[in-house]
Design a protein around this motif. Sequence first.
Motif, PDB file in Angstrom:
ATOM      1  N   ALA A 137     -14.574   4.265   6.548  1.00  0.00           N
ATOM      2  CA  ALA A 137     -13.383   3.839   5.801  1.00  0.00           C
ATOM      3  C   ALA A 137     -12.114   3.934   6.637  1.00  0.00           C
ATOM      4  N   ALA A 138     -12.286   3.988   7.934  1.00  0.00           N
ATOM      5  CA  ALA A 138     -11.176   3.830   8.881  1.00  0.00           C
ATOM      6  C   ALA A 138     -11.758   2.972   9.992  1.00  0.00           C
ATOM      7  N   MET A 139     -11.205   1.777  10.144  1.00  0.00           N
ATOM      8  CA  MET A 139     -11.763   0.856  11.137  1.00  0.00           C
ATOM      9  C   MET A 139     -11.846   1.515  12.510  1.00  0.00           C
ATOM     10  N   ASN A 141     -18.238  -2.043   3.548  1.00  0.00           N
ATOM     11  CA  ASN A 141     -17.998  -1.388   2.261  1.00  0.00           C
ATOM     12  C   ASN A 141     -18.881  -2.064   1.204  1.00  0.00           C
ATOM     13  N   ASP A 187      -4.179   4.209  11.244  1.00  0.00           N
ATOM     14  CA  ASP A 187      -5.254   3.485  10.570  1.00  0.00           C
ATOM     15  C   ASP A 187      -6.159   4.474   9.834  1.00  0.00           C
ATOM     16  N   TRP A 209     -20.329   4.252   7.133  1.00  0.00           N
ATOM     17  CA  TRP A 209     -19.024   3.736   6.700  1.00  0.00           C
ATOM     18  C   TRP A 209     -18.022   4.876   6.720  1.00  0.00           C
ATOM     19  N   GLU A 261      -4.877  -4.705  13.689  1.00  0.00           N
ATOM     20  CA  GLU A 261      -6.237  -4.165  13.710  1.00  0.00           C
ATOM     21  C   GLU A 261      -7.215  -5.109  14.408  1.00  0.00           C
ATOM     22  N   GLU A 319       0.844  -1.188   0.000  1.00  0.00           N
ATOM     23  CA  GLU A 319       0.000   0.000   0.000  1.00  0.00           C
ATOM     24  C   GLU A 319       0.885   1.244   0.000  1.00  0.00           C
ATOM     25  N   LEU A 349      -8.208  -6.764   6.533  1.00  0.00           N
ATOM     26  CA  LEU A 349      -7.713  -6.234   7.805  1.00  0.00           C
ATOM     27  C   LEU A 349      -6.651  -7.130   8.434  1.00  0.00           C
ATOM     28  N   TYR A 392     -15.728  -6.508   7.756  1.00  0.00           N
ATOM     29  CA  TYR A 392     -14.893  -6.487   6.555  1.00  0.00           C
ATOM     30  C   TYR A 392     -14.685  -7.954   6.167  1.00  0.00           C
ATOM     31  N   SER A 429      -5.883   6.899   4.405  1.00  0.00           N
ATOM     32  CA  SER A 429      -6.407   7.536   3.184  1.00  0.00           C
ATOM     33  C   SER A 429      -7.373   8.673   3.548  1.00  0.00           C
TER      34      SER A 429
HETATM   35  P1  AFP Z   1      -5.516   2.387   5.526  1.00  0.00           P
HETATM   36  O1  AFP Z   1      -4.969   2.571   6.914  1.00  0.00           O
HETATM   37  O2  AFP Z   1      -4.472   1.843   4.602  1.00  0.00           O
HETATM   38  O3  AFP Z   1      -6.202   3.605   4.996  1.00  0.00           O
HETATM   39  O4  AFP Z   1      -6.630   1.237   5.615  1.00  0.00           O
HETATM   40  C1  AFP Z   1      -7.694   1.350   6.485  1.00  0.00           C
HETATM   41  C2  AFP Z   1      -8.443   0.071   6.500  1.00  0.00           C
HETATM   42  O5  AFP Z   1      -7.569  -0.998   6.671  1.00  0.00           O
HETATM   43  C3  AFP Z   1      -9.528   0.017   7.579  1.00  0.00           C
HETATM   44  O6  AFP Z   1      -9.277   0.880   8.637  1.00  0.00           O
HETATM   45  C4  AFP Z   1     -10.808   0.310   6.841  1.00  0.00           C
HETATM   46  O7  AFP Z   1     -11.930  -0.284   7.420  1.00  0.00           O
HETATM   47  C5  AFP Z   1     -10.529  -0.222   5.467  1.00  0.00           C
HETATM   48  O8  AFP Z   1      -9.127  -0.100   5.282  1.00  0.00           O
HETATM   49  C6  AFP Z   1     -11.248   0.525   4.392  1.00  0.00           C
HETATM   50  O9  AFP Z   1     -10.807   0.084   3.176  1.00  0.00           O
HETATM   51  P2  AFP Z   1     -11.702   0.199   1.847  1.00  0.00           P
HETATM   52  O10 AFP Z   1     -12.107   1.631   1.737  1.00  0.00           O
HETATM   53  O11 AFP Z   1     -10.764  -0.260   0.776  1.00  0.00           O
HETATM   54  O12 AFP Z   1     -12.847  -0.724   2.007  1.00  0.00           O
END
Ligand code: AFP
Length: 323
Positions: free
Chosen positions: A234-236, A198, A106, A232, A270, A55, A265, A252, A109
């Motif tokens: 997008a960060a656990m 997701n 975590d 959602w 995590e 990544e 994950l 997930y 993005s």
């Molecule tokens: P990053 O830390 O690389 O951004 O990943 C975060 C994660 O592992 C988790 O915290 C989220 O639930 C998941 O990715 C979201 O990923 P998608 O957007 O690809 O489903």
Amino acid sequence: MRRISPVLQQDGVEPDLIALLKTILAACREIAFRVSQGELAGVLGSTLGENIQGETQKKLDVIANELLKEVILETGVVKAISSEEEDTIVAGNPKGKYLVTFDPLDGSSNTDINSLIGTIFSILPADPAKEADDASLFLQPGTAQVAAGYVLYGPSTMLALTTGHGTRLYTLDNTYGGFLLTEDQAAIPKYTTEFAINMSNQRFWQEPMQHYIADLLLGKTGTRGKNFNMRWIAAMVGDVHRVLCRGGIFAYPTDTKDPQKPDKLRLMYEANPMSFLVEQAGGVSSTGYQRIMEIIPIDIHQRVAVILGSKHEVETCIGYHKA
Ligand code: AFP
């Protein structure tokens, strides 16, 4: 409001573990500050590198990783660390009694959109008979964790922490510079009408999850007989925080989107720490087939399917995996 040390002392936590936790939190306070400075500190955007997971690394991933690594190894009580952002484990004091695993940032993005991110950590006992550079030190199930937590860098910086005496929530008080206890016992409601997944991966899921989510979407008109709402982040770390605060189910699941990577994950960075926090708050955490904390890892960067949250809802989802 109470500070961390007296609360942990009251729980009978070893002084060395308290000192280690406070060191980790000192690094997290520094990360929180850098995060809050955003563009002003030049910390947003990506580096040119990739981590072991393939990544792209964000600048903040690297900064957070270096900060944590340095201060944790300096404590002298840590035999080795394992980070999501490091290819291999990093040896510390051969006589150290603890191992620390962490995901330094975590949801990284989310950094560029000023949305929720966090640091997740887990502490395991170190086998005195093994060398500090032996990766097998870390191949312990989640049930062996002596502490786990996350620091969420949100509108306020919050800590969720467990040492096996329930899950407590703390809020960073910037006026004195420390975390203060704001929820003595997080309690995940048994029932929920909120799910986090997701949905764009729907067609790649295995049958049990397809069926389960299809029934949630049917709401009142289907077998569940009630409407569900979806969230959602997008960060656990953000999604699990919501579950700890007001319940819900976060999943997930395994998918076929990338056959090289059926699960997303990471078990050690995590899934295990979050499972410990969730179970200590009365929730359930499973792959659908097995309790996550009972998985014996075979690799430090291993990935796993995750379904966690409100007891009744997670058990209902597990039921679809038995059918
Ligand atoms: P990053 O830390 O690389 O951004 O990943 C975060 C994660 O592992 C988790 O915290 C989220 O639930 C998941 O990715 C979201 O990923 P998608 O957007 O690809 O489903």
